[in-house]
Motif scaffolding. Sequence first.
Motif, PDB file in Angstrom:
ATOM      1  N   THR A 166       6.060   3.736  13.341  1.00 22.02           N
ATOM      2  CA  THR A 166       6.895   2.543  13.178  1.00 22.02           C
ATOM      3  C   THR A 166       7.065   2.235  11.697  1.00 22.02           C
ATOM      4  OG1 THR A 166       5.882   1.671  15.199  1.00 22.02           O
ATOM      5  CG2 THR A 166       7.243   0.170  13.913  1.00 22.02           C
ATOM      6  N   PHE A 167       8.324   2.019  11.289  1.00 25.37           N
ATOM      7  CA  PHE A 167       8.645   1.644   9.917  1.00 25.37           C
ATOM      8  C   PHE A 167       9.194   0.224   9.904  1.00 25.37           C
ATOM      9  CE2 PHE A 167       9.036   6.274   9.992  1.00 25.37           C
ATOM     10  CZ  PHE A 167       8.311   6.649   8.862  1.00 25.37           C
ATOM     11  N   TYR A 168       8.443  -0.701   9.335  1.00 22.89           N
ATOM     12  CA  TYR A 168       8.890  -2.081   9.180  1.00 22.89           C
ATOM     13  C   TYR A 168       9.360  -2.288   7.737  1.00 22.89           C
ATOM     14  CZ  TYR A 168       6.871  -3.884  13.593  1.00 22.89           C
ATOM     15  OH  TYR A 168       6.584  -4.165  14.921  1.00 22.89           O
ATOM     16  N   ALA A 169      10.675  -2.400   7.534  1.00 24.77           N
ATOM     17  CA  ALA A 169      11.254  -2.726   6.220  1.00 24.77           C
ATOM     18  C   ALA A 169      10.781  -1.761   5.137  1.00 24.77           C
ATOM     19  CB  ALA A 169      10.918  -4.166   5.828  1.00 24.77           C
ATOM     20  N   VAL A 170      10.707  -0.497   5.470  1.00 25.38           N
ATOM     21  CA  VAL A 170      10.273   0.518   4.508  1.00 25.38           C
ATOM     22  C   VAL A 170      11.475   0.958   3.674  1.00 25.38           C
ATOM     23  CG1 VAL A 170       9.281   2.827   4.265  1.00 25.38           C
ATOM     24  CG2 VAL A 170       8.369   1.234   5.968  1.00 25.38           C
ATOM     25  N   GLY A 171      11.252   1.171   2.376  1.00 25.82           N
ATOM     26  CA  GLY A 171      12.339   1.414   1.451  1.00 25.82           C
ATOM     27  C   GLY A 171      12.677   2.876   1.236  1.00 25.82           C
ATOM     28  N   SER A 172      13.810   3.106   0.560  1.00 26.53           N
ATOM     29  CA  SER A 172      14.351   4.454   0.371  1.00 26.53           C
ATOM     30  C   SER A 172      13.539   5.289  -0.606  1.00 26.53           C
ATOM     31  CB  SER A 172      15.806   4.371  -0.099  1.00 26.53           C
ATOM     32  OG  SER A 172      15.885   3.693  -1.348  1.00 26.53           O
ATOM     33  N   GLY A 173      12.612   4.674  -1.338  1.00 24.82           N
ATOM     34  CA  GLY A 173      11.726   5.437  -2.211  1.00 24.82           C
ATOM     35  C   GLY A 173      10.658   6.193  -1.454  1.00 24.82           C
ATOM     36  N   THR A 174      10.550   5.956  -0.172  1.00 30.16           N
ATOM     37  CA  THR A 174       9.567   6.609   0.693  1.00 30.16           C
ATOM     38  C   THR A 174      10.143   7.920   1.216  1.00 30.16           C
ATOM     39  OG1 THR A 174       8.816   4.422   1.370  1.00 30.16           O
ATOM     40  CG2 THR A 174       8.084   6.285   2.701  1.00 30.16           C
ATOM     41  N   ILE A 175       9.323   8.977   1.199  1.00 36.06           N
ATOM     42  CA  ILE A 175       9.769  10.292   1.669  1.00 36.06           C
ATOM     43  C   ILE A 175       9.221  10.532   3.072  1.00 36.06           C
ATOM     44  CG2 ILE A 175       9.629  12.779   1.295  1.00 36.06           C
ATOM     45  CD1 ILE A 175       9.481  12.172  -1.707  1.00 36.06           C
TER      46      ILE A 175
ATOM     47  N   ASN B  98       8.749   1.949  -2.331  1.00 37.03           N
ATOM     48  CA  ASN B  98       8.087   3.214  -2.039  1.00 37.03           C
ATOM     49  C   ASN B  98       6.777   2.954  -1.310  1.00 37.03           C
ATOM     50  OD1 ASN B  98       6.834   5.689  -2.073  1.00 37.03           O
ATOM     51  ND2 ASN B  98       6.812   5.905  -4.296  1.00 37.03           N
ATOM     52  N   SER B  99       6.704   3.443  -0.061  1.00 36.18           N
ATOM     53  CA  SER B  99       5.458   3.326   0.710  1.00 36.18           C
ATOM     54  C   SER B  99       4.712   4.651   0.782  1.00 36.18           C
ATOM     55  CB  SER B  99       5.768   2.830   2.127  1.00 36.18           C
ATOM     56  OG  SER B  99       6.263   1.504   2.103  1.00 36.18           O
ATOM     57  N   GLY B 100       5.149   5.645  -0.022  1.00 38.77           N
ATOM     58  CA  GLY B 100       4.423   6.892  -0.085  1.00 38.77           C
ATOM     59  C   GLY B 100       5.227   8.077   0.411  1.00 38.77           C
ATOM     60  N   VAL B 101       4.510   9.107   0.853  1.00 45.18           N
ATOM     61  CA  VAL B 101       5.113  10.354   1.327  1.00 45.18           C
ATOM     62  C   VAL B 101       4.485  10.720   2.667  1.00 45.18           C
ATOM     63  CG1 VAL B 101       5.466  12.806   0.867  1.00 45.18           C
ATOM     64  CG2 VAL B 101       5.504  11.160  -1.028  1.00 45.18           C
ATOM     65  N   TYR B 102       5.341  11.056   3.634  1.00 44.06           N
ATOM     66  CA  TYR B 102       4.914  11.461   4.965  1.00 44.06           C
ATOM     67  C   TYR B 102       5.622  12.781   5.260  1.00 44.06           C
ATOM     68  CZ  TYR B 102       3.634   6.570   4.872  1.00 44.06           C
ATOM     69  OH  TYR B 102       3.102   5.363   4.490  1.00 44.06           O
ATOM     70  N   ARG B 103       4.891  13.864   5.130  1.00 45.79           N
ATOM     71  CA  ARG B 103       5.528  15.184   5.195  1.00 45.79           C
ATOM     72  C   ARG B 103       4.650  16.162   5.977  1.00 45.79           C
ATOM     73  NH1 ARG B 103       6.485  16.313  -0.323  1.00 45.79           N
ATOM     74  NH2 ARG B 103       8.713  15.804  -0.215  1.00 45.79           N
ATOM     75  N   TYR B 104       5.269  16.950   6.848  1.00 48.90           N
ATOM     76  CA  TYR B 104       4.543  17.877   7.717  1.00 48.90           C
ATOM     77  C   TYR B 104       3.394  17.155   8.421  1.00 48.90           C
ATOM     78  CZ  TYR B 104       7.310  21.630   5.740  1.00 48.90           C
ATOM     79  OH  TYR B 104       8.367  22.440   5.373  1.00 48.90           O
TER      80      TYR B 104
ATOM     81  N   ALA C   8       0.847  -1.192   0.000  1.00 49.64           N
ATOM     82  CA  ALA C   8       0.000   0.000   0.000  1.00 49.64           C
ATOM     83  C   ALA C   8       0.884   1.245   0.000  1.00 49.64           C
ATOM     84  CB  ALA C   8      -0.911   0.001   1.209  1.00 49.64           C
ATOM     85  N   LYS C   9       0.289   2.379  -0.358  1.00 52.04           N
ATOM     86  CA  LYS C   9       0.988   3.661  -0.320  1.00 52.04           C
ATOM     87  C   LYS C   9       0.104   4.690   0.357  1.00 52.04           C
ATOM     88  CE  LYS C   9       3.985   3.288  -4.411  1.00 52.04           C
ATOM     89  NZ  LYS C   9       3.698   1.892  -4.777  1.00 52.04           N
ATOM     90  N   ALA C  10       0.723   5.513   1.193  1.00 50.12           N
ATOM     91  CA  ALA C  10       0.006   6.613   1.828  1.00 50.12           C
ATOM     92  C   ALA C  10       0.714   7.920   1.485  1.00 50.12           C
ATOM     93  CB  ALA C  10      -0.051   6.425   3.337  1.00 50.12           C
ATOM     94  N   TYR C  11      -0.051   8.858   0.993  1.00 44.90           N
ATOM     95  CA  TYR C  11       0.476  10.193   0.697  1.00 44.90           C
ATOM     96  C   TYR C  11      -0.134  11.144   1.725  1.00 44.90           C
ATOM     97  CZ  TYR C  11       2.205   8.048  -3.508  1.00 44.90           C
ATOM     98  OH  TYR C  11       2.874   7.230  -4.376  1.00 44.90           O
ATOM     99  N   ILE C  12       0.557  11.245   2.851  1.00 54.38           N
ATOM    100  CA  ILE C  12       0.090  12.059   3.974  1.00 54.38           C
ATOM    101  C   ILE C  12       0.939  13.322   3.949  1.00 54.38           C
ATOM    102  CG2 ILE C  12      -0.318  12.103   6.452  1.00 54.38           C
ATOM    103  CD1 ILE C  12      -0.415   9.077   6.445  1.00 54.38           C
TER     104      ILE C  12
END
Length: 408
Positions: A194-203, A167-173, A105-109
């Motif tokens: 908590t980040f479980y095995a989240v990759g570098s494509g995630t912001i 890439n699990s998405g973007v988490y910003r502000y 899944a991806k979350a753009y928060i």
Amino acid sequence: MKKNIFKLLALATIFTISLQSCTVEIMEDTDIPTTEGGGSTSGNVMSGSGTLTGTITKDLTIKKGTYYIDGLVRITDGVKLTIEPGATFYAKTTTTSGLIILKGAKAYIEGTATEPIVFTTESKKPGDWCGITIYGDAPIKANGGGSTATSEDGLNQIYGGTDVGSNSGVYRYLRVEYGGKKIGDGTSEFNNITFYAVGSGTIVENIVSYKGTDDGIEFFGGTVSAKNFISYGNFDDAFDWQDGWYGQDNSNWFAYQTGTGNFGMEIESSNNADANFPKVAGVTLIRAAGTNPEVAGSSEISAIQFKKHGNGKFTNVYIDGYKNTGGKQAYPVLIQDSPTDISQVIANKVLVSPINVLNSDNAGVWGYAGFTSTAPKTITNTSTVTKVAITGGAWSTVEGVDLTSLLK
């Protein structure tokens, strides 16, 4: 109050969005109707107000407004969750509530400095809810060298894989408050984030983790990095990781421990001597006077602890206020076991330099727990190392206090 007719599917997965006095059941392959009341859903969009609950199996966009999270809300594989600036979520505390981003899944928060996205509770008590948990398929090194593992949060999710850049998405502000809830028999608990095995494509940028009862943030393996990270008043460790996490592009980490707090940073590699090391440029760890560990008499009071082959390279490190407490010694840097010292510290896989240690006990030396190092390290203060610089604003302001003001 349905204005469209649902096409029912016998095996459809259901999740419920409660909008004030209206409840809308959303079925797979079904248009989402507009509802009457204060908020609305239309074309997989929530607008204004509502309640998230259950398992979300279709893309969903949430507009600016005030919402509730009721129970563990799971975003499933292949689904995209988009949350726009200015959305605020209150987790229900009468049940076990949390936001779970499952593998795939991806979350753009994505908030802004002036309109952050906030997850909190109405009662504002540490441990009220489970916080945000993200699972990915980036590499890990679990105990025994395993490339996958089962999550320790009681949800029994398998995490880990081979996609370094996943890439699990973007988490910003984003601000996450009052998490760390214990579940089940009380031995499983969540962190604020908590980040479980989240990759570098995630912001991950401009994040506040505020007053959780476990860690402010914890990485279980993976390659994701975080910039402008504030951990305030979390009961366990401000920053924690294991399973060979090796984010390479981290910067401006700030922890302010107050009231209750253990280590500023707890670093381990799950007993894997060959784990890759992470890098963080700019670390500020401040412990307010009178801060005590979770367990009275505990020795978990040092600024940075390495154990179980924990490693990493940390530059421009500023440490303030780590004092001996309850008869236990506090150190700027503490090595918990001889194998970590031999295979990581002496092998130059651990760097904490340049460093500036102020108002702390044992300020001139590293600590060694229960063993004598063959190459003990001393500390020479570099006065040019100052606190990290983070630009504050609405995103970093809680209960009228801009947390970045503590860096002044």
